[in-house]
Design a protein around this motif. Structure first.
Motif, PDB file in Angstrom:
ATOM      1  N   LYS A  77       0.682   4.169  -2.799  1.00 32.19           N
ATOM      2  CA  LYS A  77       0.221   5.627  -2.341  1.00 32.19           C
ATOM      3  C   LYS A  77       1.449   6.431  -3.058  1.00 32.19           C
ATOM      4  CE  LYS A  77      -0.913   8.195   1.652  1.00 32.19           C
ATOM      5  NZ  LYS A  77      -0.962   8.086   3.225  1.00 32.19           N
ATOM      6  N   VAL A  97      -6.994   4.902  -1.063  1.00 36.71           N
ATOM      7  CA  VAL A  97      -5.184   4.750  -0.766  1.00 36.71           C
ATOM      8  C   VAL A  97      -4.666   6.247  -1.611  1.00 36.71           C
ATOM      9  CG1 VAL A  97      -3.052   4.027  -1.128  1.00 36.71           C
ATOM     10  CG2 VAL A  97      -4.894   2.432  -0.447  1.00 36.71           C
ATOM     11  N   LYS A  98      -5.285   5.986  -2.688  1.00 40.51           N
ATOM     12  CA  LYS A  98      -4.814   7.561  -3.495  1.00 40.51           C
ATOM     13  C   LYS A  98      -5.756   7.568  -4.801  1.00 40.51           C
ATOM     14  CE  LYS A  98      -0.634   9.869  -5.337  1.00 40.51           C
ATOM     15  NZ  LYS A  98       0.623   9.883  -5.354  1.00 40.51           N
ATOM     16  N   ASN A 142      -8.685   5.758  -9.160  1.00 43.28           N
ATOM     17  CA  ASN A 142      -8.441   5.548  -7.749  1.00 43.28           C
ATOM     18  C   ASN A 142      -7.914   4.173  -7.231  1.00 43.28           C
ATOM     19  OD1 ASN A 142      -9.851   7.789  -7.089  1.00 43.28           O
ATOM     20  ND2 ASN A 142     -11.729   6.949  -7.071  1.00 43.28           N
ATOM     21  N   LEU A 168       0.880  -1.005   0.050  1.00 44.88           N
ATOM     22  CA  LEU A 168      -0.012  -0.102   0.158  1.00 44.88           C
ATOM     23  C   LEU A 168       0.760   1.121  -0.055  1.00 44.88           C
ATOM     24  CD1 LEU A 168      -2.839  -0.988   2.305  1.00 44.88           C
ATOM     25  CD2 LEU A 168      -2.845  -1.198   0.148  1.00 44.88           C
ATOM     26  N   LYS A 169       2.051   1.215   0.562  1.00 41.87           N
ATOM     27  CA  LYS A 169       2.904   2.346   0.499  1.00 41.87           C
ATOM     28  C   LYS A 169       3.399   2.734  -0.658  1.00 41.87           C
ATOM     29  CE  LYS A 169       7.280   3.897   2.564  1.00 41.87           C
ATOM     30  NZ  LYS A 169       8.490   3.683   3.539  1.00 41.87           N
ATOM     31  N   ASN A 203       6.089   4.294  -9.100  1.00 42.99           N
ATOM     32  CA  ASN A 203       6.527   4.757  -7.876  1.00 42.99           C
ATOM     33  C   ASN A 203       8.292   4.918  -7.891  1.00 42.99           C
ATOM     34  OD1 ASN A 203       7.648   4.707  -5.222  1.00 42.99           O
ATOM     35  ND2 ASN A 203       5.454   3.894  -4.341  1.00 42.99           N
ATOM     36  N   TRP A 224      -7.567   1.444  -4.242  1.00 37.61           N
ATOM     37  CA  TRP A 224      -8.156   1.036  -3.052  1.00 37.61           C
ATOM     38  C   TRP A 224      -7.298  -0.136  -2.378  1.00 37.61           C
ATOM     39  CZ3 TRP A 224     -12.678   3.955  -2.578  1.00 37.61           C
ATOM     40  CH2 TRP A 224     -13.257   4.747  -3.628  1.00 37.61           C
ATOM     41  N   SER A 225      -7.374  -0.030  -1.050  1.00 34.28           N
ATOM     42  CA  SER A 225      -6.844  -1.064  -0.262  1.00 34.28           C
ATOM     43  C   SER A 225      -7.595  -2.441  -0.530  1.00 34.28           C
ATOM     44  CB  SER A 225      -6.798  -0.831   1.176  1.00 34.28           C
ATOM     45  OG  SER A 225      -6.483  -1.779   2.034  1.00 34.28           O
TER      46      SER A 225
END
Length: 442
Positions: free
Chosen positions: A180, A391-392, A381, A176-177, A427, A383-384
């Motif tokens: 994000k 999440v973002k 979007n 999730l990090k 990322n 989502w977790s």
């Protein structure tokens, strides 16, 4: 002859006129309970008459029943050059004239005769639609494939449970990090017309995009500037594109009612024809042997990738079927339609095992850490997968986001939009922080 004496007539009861006796009109007063029972009986009788009248006035849809009703009403069963819909309209007008003319009994008699004839006819209907031999073989193959995949999933779950070094919460937090930290990495125009779909190859080195122009382009990753191949053979707009999970080939769906199978060098391998309306989505079975397509003809179909044969024509939706996805183990398939209904099908038996009514979310894998959704609000979007919290939100497109795809290692998200652009979201925090990584099961 022996004569019998006449039978004595019972004396009539005469109520007393004095001594507090009740009058005749008071002696027959109906109780409140009896009155309610009588009203319910009258209402039930009226409801029965209304239903009989409605049934008698209902115009049959089957042409054979329409002809039979016309014959019973004394009218010609067909006119020269008359088509089925015209014949049904003529019957509706005849029944309306009879109803206005006060000949409802005639309509009721004709309806009751039809009901009696239907009861006399003993027609045997199959409770299933017999499929070809190839479908049976495909079901057996899918069952064997799904059993092996399920066994691997169970082994993996046991290993993670028994291994003290496994920390599912830490893996989830790390994934999730990373999600994000997704930022826009590059943006490029993909076509002159709005883009409708995109898909990564299994190794993430190629990105395929399709558009309303009817063209599918293959781009070299990680920067979508070098065009590898252009796939042109559809006669109408291309609505979806997807790569095979096991081979270096891809499939496209189009409004020309066909799906096509391609090699990455642009060679056309197969054309899947059979749908009666434009196609919406296409998806590969996890084994790579079968292809699923959805269409606005209210059906989805299963095809043999190697032979191009149609194995299954599946009905079950009352409106156009739009989405389709296969379970990772390959045993189940989910279809969603514009009737706000999603159905889960057991491919091993052909049965519909679940139905979801209302707003439908896509059928997602069981072991994902996050999921991404594209929307017509120009955003994507993330989502977790744990609690489905946001999440973002990725903003950058200037029109509807039509489709997205995620690489197998979840390091990159590709989005395409009606603004004709392709955007890659990655990322880069790992490179900036010195390459922090974690081994996780994807």
């Amino acid at each position: 002859m022996v004569r019998h004496p006449p039978l004595a007539r019972p004396r009539a009861f005469r109520p007393p006129q004095n001594g507090g006796a009740k009058a005749d009109d008071e002696r027959y007063v109906i109780s409140e309970e009896s009155r309610q029972v009588r009203e319910r009986q009258e209402w039930a009788m009226q409801e029965l008459l209304r239903k009989r009248r409605a049934a008698a006035m209902a115009v049959p849809t089957n042409d054979k029943s329409v002809r039979g009703r016309l014959r019973r009403l004394g009218d010609a069963i067909t006119l020269f050059g008359e088509r089925e819909m015209e014949r049904r309209a003529r019957l509706a007008q005849l029944m309306a004239r009879l109803d206005i003319g006060g000949e409802l009994d005639r309509l009721l008699r004709a309806y009751e005769e039809e009901v009696e004839d239907e009861e006399e006819e003993e027609v045997q209907y199959l409770f299933f639609t017999e499929g070809p031999k190839e479908l049976r073989e495909a079901r057996i193959d899918i069952a064997k494939y799904s059993i092996k995949r399920a066994a691997l999933r169970v082994q993996r779950a046991k290993r993670r449970r028994d291994d003290p070094d496994e920390d599912v919460d830490a893996e989830t937090e790390w994934a999730l990090k990373q999600a994000k930290g997704m930022v826009l990495d590059c943006s490029s125009f993909g076509d002159d017309r709005p883009l409708t779909g995109c898909s990564f190859s299994r190794d993430g080195t190629i990105l395929a995009t399709c558009s309303l122009s009817g063209v599918t382009n293959l781009w070299e990753m990680p920067q979508v500037t070098n065009k590898i191949a252009v796939l042109k053979d559809h006669k109408e707009r291309v609505t979806d594109v997807v790569f095979s999970p096991v081979d270096d080939c891809l499939a496209t769906a189009s409004a020309d009612r066909t799906a096509k199978l391609w090699k990455t060098d642009g060679t056309l391998l197969q054309t899947f024809e059979g749908h009666l309306d434009r196609l919406a989505r296409v998806a590969f079975h996890p084994s790579g042997k079968y292809l699923g397509t959805t269409s606005f003809d209210k059906t989805w179909r299963l095809w043999d990738v190697n032979t191009g044969a149609e194995l299954l024509l599946q009905e079950g939706h009352s409106r156009s079927v739009y989405g389709i996805a296969f379970q990772q183990e390959g045993a189940l398939a989910a279809s969603s339609g514009l009737d706000s209904l999603a159905r889960v099908w057991d491919l091993r038996t052909g049965r519909s095992i679940l139905a979801f009514q209302g707003h439908i979310k896509p059928y997602e894998p069981q072991e994902g850490y996050f999921l991404a959704t594209a929307s017509y609000d120009m955003k994507v979007n993330i989502w977790s997968g744990r609690d489905f919290s946001l999440v973002k939100s990725l903003a950058g497109h200037e029109s509807k986001v039509a489709s997205l795809d995620i690489t197998a290692d979840s390091s990159c998200i590709a989005t395409v939009s009606h603004d004709r652009t392709i955007k890659l979201w990655t990322n880069n925090s790992n490179e900036e922080e010195g390459g922090e990584t974690m081994d996780i099961d994807l």
